[in-house]
Design an enzyme around this catalytic site. Structure first.
Site, PDB file in Angstrom:
ATOM      1  N   LYS A  14       0.824  -1.211   0.000  1.00  0.00           N
ATOM      2  CA  LYS A  14       0.000   0.000   0.000  1.00  0.00           C
ATOM      3  C   LYS A  14       0.862   1.267   0.000  1.00  0.00           C
ATOM      4  CE  LYS A  14      -2.154  -1.187   3.861  1.00  0.00           C
ATOM      5  NZ  LYS A  14      -1.635  -2.517   4.210  1.00  0.00           N
ATOM      6  N   ARG A  89      -9.498   0.483   8.942  1.00  0.00           N
ATOM      7  CA  ARG A  89      -9.079  -0.891   9.209  1.00  0.00           C
ATOM      8  C   ARG A  89     -10.121  -1.666  10.011  1.00  0.00           C
ATOM      9  NH1 ARG A  89      -3.163  -0.198   8.748  1.00  0.00           N
ATOM     10  NH2 ARG A  89      -2.168  -2.217   8.980  1.00  0.00           N
ATOM     11  N   ARG A 128      11.357  -6.616   4.344  1.00  0.00           N
ATOM     12  CA  ARG A 128      11.273  -5.180   4.647  1.00  0.00           C
ATOM     13  C   ARG A 128      11.956  -4.861   5.983  1.00  0.00           C
ATOM     14  NH1 ARG A 128       5.430  -2.327   4.689  1.00  0.00           N
ATOM     15  NH2 ARG A 128       5.274  -3.169   6.780  1.00  0.00           N
ATOM     16  N   ARG A 134      11.665  -1.691  11.437  1.00  0.00           N
ATOM     17  CA  ARG A 134      10.403  -1.787  12.180  1.00  0.00           C
ATOM     18  C   ARG A 134      10.360  -3.072  12.989  1.00  0.00           C
ATOM     19  NH1 ARG A 134       5.408  -0.346   8.264  1.00  0.00           N
ATOM     20  NH2 ARG A 134       4.367  -1.664   9.817  1.00  0.00           N
ATOM     21  N   ARG A 146      -0.400  -9.839  13.088  1.00  0.00           N
ATOM     22  CA  ARG A 146      -0.926  -8.773  12.219  1.00  0.00           C
ATOM     23  C   ARG A 146      -1.781  -9.361  11.096  1.00  0.00           C
ATOM     24  NH1 ARG A 146       4.516  -6.135  10.672  1.00  0.00           N
ATOM     25  NH2 ARG A 146       3.315  -4.770   9.302  1.00  0.00           N
TER      26      ARG A 146
HETATM   27  P1  ADP Z   1       1.164  -2.509   7.625  1.00  0.00           P
HETATM   28  O1  ADP Z   1      -0.009  -2.249   6.712  1.00  0.00           O
HETATM   29  O2  ADP Z   1       2.348  -3.021   6.913  1.00  0.00           O
HETATM   30  O3  ADP Z   1       0.799  -3.318   8.846  1.00  0.00           O
HETATM   31  P2  ADP Z   1       0.961   0.160   8.721  1.00  0.00           P
HETATM   32  O4  ADP Z   1       2.054   1.145   8.750  1.00  0.00           O
HETATM   33  O5  ADP Z   1      -0.251   0.473   7.900  1.00  0.00           O
HETATM   34  O6  ADP Z   1       1.662  -1.151   8.212  1.00  0.00           O
HETATM   35  O7  ADP Z   1       0.444  -0.149  10.206  1.00  0.00           O
HETATM   36  C1  ADP Z   1       1.326  -0.477  11.254  1.00  0.00           C
HETATM   37  C2  ADP Z   1       0.560  -0.634  12.545  1.00  0.00           C
HETATM   38  O8  ADP Z   1      -0.037   0.625  12.905  1.00  0.00           O
HETATM   39  C3  ADP Z   1      -0.615  -1.605  12.541  1.00  0.00           C
HETATM   40  O9  ADP Z   1      -0.207  -2.937  12.777  1.00  0.00           O
HETATM   41  C4  ADP Z   1      -1.477  -1.044  13.690  1.00  0.00           C
HETATM   42  O10 ADP Z   1      -0.958  -1.408  14.951  1.00  0.00           O
HETATM   43  C5  ADP Z   1      -1.293   0.445  13.542  1.00  0.00           C
HETATM   44  N1  ADP Z   1      -2.346   1.043  12.688  1.00  0.00           N
HETATM   45  C6  ADP Z   1      -2.166   1.620  11.467  1.00  0.00           C
HETATM   46  N2  ADP Z   1      -3.335   2.051  10.955  1.00  0.00           N
HETATM   47  C7  ADP Z   1      -4.292   1.731  11.859  1.00  0.00           C
HETATM   48  C8  ADP Z   1      -5.705   1.876  11.909  1.00  0.00           C
HETATM   49  N3  ADP Z   1      -6.400   2.451  10.909  1.00  0.00           N
HETATM   50  N4  ADP Z   1      -6.371   1.425  13.017  1.00  0.00           N
HETATM   51  C9  ADP Z   1      -5.712   0.864  14.021  1.00  0.00           C
HETATM   52  N5  ADP Z   1      -4.385   0.666  14.040  1.00  0.00           N
HETATM   53  C10 ADP Z   1      -3.665   1.091  12.980  1.00  0.00           C
END
Ligand code: ADP
Length: 190
Positions: A14, A89, A128, A134, A146
Site C-alpha cells: 500500500k 481498518r 522489509r 520496524r 498482524r
Molecule cells: P502494515 O499495513 O504493513 O501493517 P501500517 O504502517 O499500515 O503497516 O500499520 C502499522 C501498525 O499501525 C498496525 O499494525 C497497527 O498497529 C497500527 N495502525 C495503522 N493504521 C491503523 C488503523 N487504521 N487502526 C488501528 N491501528 C492502525
C-alpha cells in the site's frame, strides 16, 4: 474529489503504490501507520500509546485513530483528493469516515483492494525488516498476529464498500510496476 481507500493486508504494498498514485493523480497521502510512527519518533503521548499496540501487532483503538485521521484530513482543506492507506481498518472506522466525509460534502470514490497470499506477505515483511528497522516487521510471531488481525477485523471492511458498489479487487502479486499499472487502469476507468 477523488478519494481512494488503498486497502490490503500488511505487506500488500500500500505504501509503495500510494507514492505512485499521489504523483500521477495529485492526491494527498494519509497513512495512519506513518503518522503513528512519526509520533513514536517524536515521543508524543499519542506515539507512546500507539506503540504499545503496534509492538504487539494489534490495532490502535478506533477512537484514537478516527480522531487522528479527522484532524489530518482537516489540515488539507484544499486537497484534490486523498489516498487513505491503512485506514479504515475496522467497520467502525469505515462508518466514521463516511459520516465525516459527508459532513464535508465529500465521499469515498473507490476502494482498491490488493490481494496477496499470506505466505508472500510474510516473506515481504521479513525482507522489509532488513531496511525498515520496524520491530513489527522483524518478528515472525508479530507478523502472524498482524495477518490474523487483518483477516478477523480488517478484511470485513471490504464488504462495507462492496455493499456501496465501490470495491475493486486488484491482484497484488507480481512486480511493483505491474501492480501500479493495474491500479492506474482501474482508476482511469472510473
Ligand atoms: P502494515 O499495513 O504493513 O501493517 P501500517 O504502517 O499500515 O503497516 O500499520 C502499522 C501498525 O499501525 C498496525 O499494525 C497497527 O498497529 C497500527 N495502525 C495503522 N493504521 C491503523 C488503523 N487504521 N487502526 C488501528 N491501528 C492502525
Amino acid at each position: 474529489m477523488l478519494n481512494i481507500v488503498l486497502f490490503g493486508p500488511p505487506g500488500a504494498g500500500k505504501g509503495t503504490q500510494s507514492e505512485r498514485l499521489i504523483n500521477k493523480y495529485g492526491l494527498v497521502h494519509l497513512s495512519t501507520g506513518d503518522i503513528f510512527r512519526s509520533n513514536i519518533k517524536g515521543q508524543t503521548d499519542l506515539g507512546n500509546l500507539a506503540k504499545s499496540y503496534m509492538d504487539q501487532g494489534k490495532l490502535v483503538p478506533d477512537s484514537v485513530t478516527i480522531d487522528l485521521l479527522r484532524a489530518e484530513v482537516l489540515k488539507h482543506d484544499s486537497a484534490k483528493g486523498f489516498i487513505f492507506d491503512g485506514f479504515p481498518r475496522t467497520n467502525a472506522q469505515a462508518k466514521a469516515l463516511d459520516v465525516f466525509l459527508k459532513s464535508m460534502g465529500a465521499s469515498i470514490t473507490v476502494m482498491l483492494s490488493l490481494d496477496v497470499e499470506d505466505e508472500e506477505l510474510k516473506k515481504r515483511l521479513l525482507k522489509r525488516a532488513e531496511v525498515s528497522g520496524r520491530a513489527d516487521d522483524a518478528d515472525p510471531k508479530i507478523i502472524d498476529n498482524r495477518i490474523a488481525v487483518y483477516h478477523k477485523e480488517t478484511a470485513p471492511v471490504k464488504s462495507f464498500y462492496d455493499l456501496q458498489d465501490k470495491l475493486i479487487s486488484i491482484k497484488g502479486m507480481g512486480s511493483v510496476n505491474e501492480i501500479t499499472e493495474r491500479l492506474f487502469v482501474s482508476i482511469d476507468a472510473l
